[in-house]
Design a protein around this motif. Structure first.
Motif, PDB file in Angstrom:
ATOM      1  N   ALA A 256    -105.160 -38.176  49.566  1.00 12.30           N
ATOM      2  CA  ALA A 256    -105.916 -38.057  50.463  1.00 12.30           C
ATOM      3  C   ALA A 256    -107.411 -38.055  49.852  1.00 12.30           C
ATOM      4  O   ALA A 256    -108.445 -38.433  50.453  1.00 12.30           O
ATOM      5  CB  ALA A 256    -105.936 -36.406  50.781  1.00 12.30           C
ATOM      6  N   LEU A 257    -107.573 -37.670  48.456  1.00 11.56           N
ATOM      7  CA  LEU A 257    -108.863 -37.961  47.681  1.00 11.56           C
ATOM      8  C   LEU A 257    -109.261 -39.409  47.654  1.00 11.56           C
ATOM      9  O   LEU A 257    -110.338 -39.716  47.846  1.00 11.56           O
ATOM     10  CB  LEU A 257    -108.710 -37.419  46.492  1.00 11.56           C
TER      11      LEU A 257
ATOM     12  N   LEU B  63    -120.741 -26.493  50.709  1.00  9.58           N
ATOM     13  CA  LEU B  63    -119.959 -25.587  50.376  1.00  9.58           C
ATOM     14  C   LEU B  63    -118.707 -25.466  51.276  1.00  9.58           C
ATOM     15  O   LEU B  63    -119.012 -25.476  52.455  1.00  9.58           O
ATOM     16  CB  LEU B  63    -120.379 -24.132  50.152  1.00  9.58           C
ATOM     17  N   HIS B  64    -117.402 -25.608  50.983  1.00 12.92           N
ATOM     18  CA  HIS B  64    -116.330 -25.737  51.988  1.00 12.92           C
ATOM     19  C   HIS B  64    -115.056 -24.742  51.375  1.00 12.92           C
ATOM     20  O   HIS B  64    -114.179 -25.162  51.498  1.00 12.92           O
ATOM     21  CB  HIS B  64    -115.882 -27.244  52.282  1.00 12.92           C
ATOM     22  N   ALA B  65    -115.658 -23.786  50.632  1.00 14.23           N
ATOM     23  CA  ALA B  65    -114.596 -22.972  50.133  1.00 14.23           C
ATOM     24  C   ALA B  65    -114.139 -21.844  50.807  1.00 14.23           C
ATOM     25  O   ALA B  65    -115.368 -21.087  51.180  1.00 14.23           O
ATOM     26  CB  ALA B  65    -114.745 -22.656  48.555  1.00 14.23           C
TER      27      ALA B  65
ATOM     28  N   LEU C 185    -112.969 -33.024  53.282  1.00 12.20           N
ATOM     29  CA  LEU C 185    -112.388 -34.453  53.165  1.00 12.20           C
ATOM     30  C   LEU C 185    -113.294 -35.353  54.329  1.00 12.20           C
ATOM     31  O   LEU C 185    -113.473 -36.465  54.015  1.00 12.20           O
ATOM     32  CB  LEU C 185    -110.846 -34.650  53.354  1.00 12.20           C
ATOM     33  N   ARG C 186    -113.165 -34.628  55.537  1.00 10.64           N
ATOM     34  CA  ARG C 186    -114.007 -35.504  56.666  1.00 10.64           C
ATOM     35  C   ARG C 186    -115.410 -35.561  56.169  1.00 10.64           C
ATOM     36  O   ARG C 186    -115.892 -36.658  56.499  1.00 10.64           O
ATOM     37  CB  ARG C 186    -114.102 -34.650  57.801  1.00 10.64           C
TER      38      ARG C 186
ATOM     39  N   ALA D 259    -118.097 -30.788  59.950  1.00 11.10           N
ATOM     40  CA  ALA D 259    -118.338 -31.978  59.210  1.00 11.10           C
ATOM     41  C   ALA D 259    -119.578 -32.937  59.830  1.00 11.10           C
ATOM     42  O   ALA D 259    -120.427 -33.353  59.109  1.00 11.10           O
ATOM     43  CB  ALA D 259    -117.121 -33.083  59.117  1.00 11.10           C
ATOM     44  N   GLU D 260    -119.954 -33.014  61.247  1.00 11.65           N
ATOM     45  CA  GLU D 260    -120.692 -33.826  61.719  1.00 11.65           C
ATOM     46  C   GLU D 260    -122.068 -32.597  61.433  1.00 11.65           C
ATOM     47  O   GLU D 260    -123.501 -33.299  61.266  1.00 11.65           O
ATOM     48  CB  GLU D 260    -120.505 -33.879  63.067  1.00 11.65           C
ATOM     49  N   TYR D 261    -121.792 -31.317  61.283  1.00 15.15           N
ATOM     50  CA  TYR D 261    -123.047 -30.534  60.943  1.00 15.15           C
ATOM     51  C   TYR D 261    -123.485 -30.787  59.802  1.00 15.15           C
ATOM     52  O   TYR D 261    -124.736 -30.979  59.526  1.00 15.15           O
ATOM     53  CB  TYR D 261    -122.623 -28.977  61.178  1.00 15.15           C
ATOM     54  N   VAL D 262    -122.853 -30.898  58.836  1.00 16.63           N
ATOM     55  CA  VAL D 262    -122.977 -31.294  57.380  1.00 16.63           C
ATOM     56  C   VAL D 262    -123.811 -32.700  57.263  1.00 16.63           C
ATOM     57  O   VAL D 262    -125.123 -32.776  56.830  1.00 16.63           O
ATOM     58  CB  VAL D 262    -121.935 -31.414  56.526  1.00 16.63           C
ATOM     59  N   LEU D 263    -123.514 -33.483  58.259  1.00 17.81           N
ATOM     60  CA  LEU D 263    -124.219 -34.873  58.099  1.00 17.81           C
ATOM     61  C   LEU D 263    -125.654 -34.580  58.663  1.00 17.81           C
ATOM     62  O   LEU D 263    -126.763 -35.226  58.285  1.00 17.81           O
ATOM     63  CB  LEU D 263    -123.350 -35.921  59.080  1.00 17.81           C
TER      64      LEU D 263
END
Length: 303
Positions: free
Chosen positions: A174-175, A197-199, A148-149, A102-106
């Motif tokens: 959660a959403l 993408l997170h699938a 979600l993060r 998640a932090e990488y995506v940021l």
């Protein structure tokens, strides 16, 4: 004997030393299939990352094997049916590296918005200022632990977050807690300024990002992929970037991996490719190693 055939964090090695079981740490064993087969004949546990394919053929040469530990969250290289057929337990650490990813995506969002390396080269200051993330729309394909993060953190930056996940329902708490607006897949593609993408790789998601879906994206949008390289048609992505339909992309995963040095994407300034490092923070590796080794030891104690 516990056989560790790929890299393990020092915390995991420490737990192995304290665990009371004989072990061999051979982090480069994946490069030597013949030696791997010989050592497996005596192993009661095998710990791998993603380079070794754990399938029926490998298990045939491991008659004493009781447990396989997978260092990571993905199970693409593990034949779970083959393990079940031989009563071999699988241990892995789902979600242990979610914060790192998640932090990488940021980091990718900030890189695409501000491009500090380019700005550091100098030039027209007004042209190098970039833009703000607040008010932009982040589209998420996949709303599991990582998605979600990412959503929670993007909302804190003032971004609108839309997402698609066929396993999620609009009324889920959660959403609501993450501030995600659930939309059809086509709408996520068309409304996002940034698409992340997170699938997992499935027959439905392989090639999900292709000429048709890229054409749905708004001109000047950006793509971030930390999931699996198979989700993206890299030829179609190259065309979208070269023609300027997309303004940029950050890829931590590719297919194949690594992407060949002569691949056209590597020649584009608008495409940043990193070597599958999103979940490899020091903290994440310590968590993964600790959880997997603890699980392996518990299985062996109960055997």
């Amino acid at each position: 004997m516990i056989l560790v055939a790929e890299e393990l964090d020092p915390r995991g090695l420490e737990l192995l030393r304290e665990g009371g079981h004989a072990y061999r740490y051979e982090p480069n064993l994946w490069r030597d299939p013949e030696s791997l087969r010989k050592m497996l004949a005596e192993a009661t546990a095998l710990i791998v990352r993603n380079r070794i394919r754990v399938d029926g053929a490998l298990l045939e040469g491991a008659p004493r094997l009781r447990v396989v530990g997978r260092l990571g969250t993905g199970l693409d290289n593990v034949d779970q049916e083959a393990l079940r057929a031989r009563n071999v337990v699988l241990v892995y650490a789902p979600g242990a590296n979610a914060l790192g990813v998640a932090e990488y995506v940021l980091a990718a969002l900030f890189h695409l918005a501000r491009n500090l390396p380019r700005a550091a080269q100098g030039g027209d200051r007004l042209a190098l200022g970039g833009f703000e993330l607040a008010g932009k729309t982040l589209g998420l394909v996949g709303l599991g632990e990582v998605g979600l993060r990412v959503a929670q953190r993007a909302r804190a930056l003032g971004m609108r977050v839309v997402g698609y996940d066929p396993l999620r329902k609009p009324w889920e708490a959660a959403l609501e807690g993450a501030g995600v607006e659930l939309l059809p897949l086509e709408a996520v593609f068309s409304e996002a300024h940034f698409l992340s993408l997170h699938a997992p790789p499935t027959p439905e998601t392989r090639g999900l990002v292709n000429r048709r879906t890229l054409a749905r994206m708004r001109p000047g949008a950006y793509l971030i992929n930390t999931a699996r390289g198979e989700l993206v048609d890299h030829g179609a992505l190259y065309e979208a970037l070269r023609e300027g339909h997309l303004a940029g992309a950050v890829l931590d995963v590719t297919h194949p991996e690594p992407l060949p040095e002569d691949h056209p994407l590597r020649g584009l300034e608008t495409c940043l490719i990193t070597p599958h490092i999103a979940g490899l923070t020091r903290e994440a590796q310590a968590r993964v190693g600790e959880r997997v080794v603890q699980g392996v030891l518990e299985v062996l104690r109960a055997a």
